[in-house]
Design an enzyme around this catalytic site. Structure first.
Site: not given
Ligand code: NAD
Length: 375
Positions: A125, A128, A131, A230
């Site tokens: 984290q 990251d 994020s 994702y």
């Molecule tokens: P991302 O930037 O890859 O995508 C942004 C959002 O767009 C995502 O929520 C995705 O589900 C959504 N999306 C994709 N296709 C779509 C569609 N057709 N219609 C509507 N929405 C759509 O995402 P992110 O912000 O990088 O996050 C990805 C994942 O990683 C999430 O599950 C997030 O909770 C997780 N995450 C975990 C940690 C951790 O545990 N350390 C930290 C950050 C994010």
């Protein structure tokens, strides 16, 4: 170790990969740090601040690249590669799925770490970068929207009459989307959001926004999210149902912020051109996925323009770069923590390829390209 930071050369890049805070920590850890003059200027960091932190400021990129470890924001460009000391470690954002220079980086014997491949795990984290930067991007997207939107965000009751609150629709409720929801709520807008991942519902609602749901079949519920959290690319049938729902909500929206990405794939189209044609004059679309092809086919990379029916499309790509000082501060801290994985107690490089974070991010090493593009 000698650690080098050159001025970024990519267009629209304002960030820098080390700050006086991280330089100070590296110097106190026994390393020498070389920074190219002006590297921090667009992030509001004058050369003198690096010098005060213990770095040596040099005139040219070649001098900064003469280092054992090179810290970058963007992956090295073709002109930069030959200037980097052969055998160095290079950390940066590689735009890995479209980067065509991996063979050249490998041939130059560089060990490159694509920071965007950092696993989304609890241990990773603090490293990251996706994020830390998406969070800033989501915030700035709302502020940009407020700049182009010709009305107020909050509801106002004045002696001259009442002003209705702006209706904001956020598409994709990942890190950027959730920060956009929070920021739009703080400005007093009425906010709706949707995402393909059913787990996003609770997070959206906890921020006080309404979750717009595309009804999912049982099969889709199981497959909407990968093991890494994702989104997956959805079926044609889902895309049709989603387009119908978006069409309905977009017509009522004043501002739409799209953030939807699928790793390794072009961004999904969420707002069809016909839908834009039905939106209200004065409404604004901020397409945060514009660099990956855009969530709206009408978005233009690094352009802002208004359609004939009065909808302003904002295709500015590097939103974190518009908050350069804080974006650099967080990014530099991510890199500093990551360096902790690569350096032992004596400050020497030890590449533990068994470590899951190193294994996931190391894309070139020993003259080879290790990164495999998904099919
Ligand atoms: P991302 O930037 O890859 O995508 C942004 C959002 O767009 C995502 O929520 C995705 O589900 C959504 N999306 C994709 N296709 C779509 C569609 N057709 N219609 C509507 N929405 C759509 O995402 P992110 O912000 O990088 O996050 C990805 C994942 O990683 C999430 O599950 C997030 O909770 C997780 N995450 C975990 C940690 C951790 O545990 N350390 C930290 C950050 C994010």
């Amino acid at each position: 170790m000698r650690i080098g930071i050159a001025k970024e050369v990519a267009a629209y890049e304002t960030r820098v990969a080390a700050t006086p805070e991280t330089v100070k920590k590296l110097v106190s850890g026994g390393h020498s740090v070389v920074v190219q003059s002006d590297a921090g200027r667009l992030s509001a960091i004058p050369d003198q601040h690096y010098i005060d932190a213990g770095a040596t400021v040099v005139a040219t990129a070649a001098e900064a690249f003469d280092a054992d470890i090179v810290l970058k924001v963007r992956a090295p460009e073709a002109v930069e590669i030959p200037q980097i000391k052969s055998g160095a470690l290079v950390l940066g954002l590689f735009h890995i799925y479209t980067n065509t220079l991996l063979p050249e980086l490998a041939a130059h014997q560089l060990s490159c770490f694509a920071m965007e491949l950092t696993p989304r795990t609890t241990r990773a984290q603090s490293m990251d970068v996706l994020s830390s930067q998406a969070n800033i991007g989501g915030y700035k997207a709302v502020l940009l929207a407020s700049q182009y939107y010709p009305r107020f965000f909050p509801m106002l009751m004045t002696a001259a009459g009442t002003v209705k609150p702006a209706r904001v629709l956020i598409m994709g409720a990942g890190v950027a989307g959730l920060q956009a929801i929070a920021t739009a709520k703080r400005l007093g807008a009425v906010v709706e959001a949707f995402d393909v991942r059913p787990v996003a519902k609770e997070q959206v609602e906890s921020l006080g926004a309404k979750f717009v749901e595309v009804p999912l079949t049982d099969e889709e519920k199981k497959s909407a999210e990968t093991a890494g959290g994702y989104a997956r690319e959805m079926s044609e049938d889902y895309k049709r149902r989603q387009a119908e729902l978006v069409d309905k909500h977009a017509r009522n929206a004043d501002i739409i912020i799209t953030t939807a990405l699928i790793p390794g794939r072009p961004a999904p189209v969420l707002i069809q051109s016909e839908t834009v044609g039905k939106m209200k004059a004065g409404s604004v679309i901020i397409d945060m996925a514009v660099e990956q092809g855009g969530n709206c086919p009408l978005s233009r990379l690094n352009e802002v323009y208004t359609t004939d029916n009065g909808v302003t499309l904002v295709g500015i790509a590097n939103l974190p770069g518009l908050v350069a000082a804080d974006a650099s501060a967080l990014y530099a801290r991510n890199l500093l923590t990551f360096l902790g994985l690569l350096l032992d107690k004596e400050g020497k490089i030890v590449l533990n390829r068994e470590d899951d974070i190193i294994a996931a991010t190391l894309v070139t090493h020993g003259g080879e390209v290790l990164f495999k593009r998904p099919n």
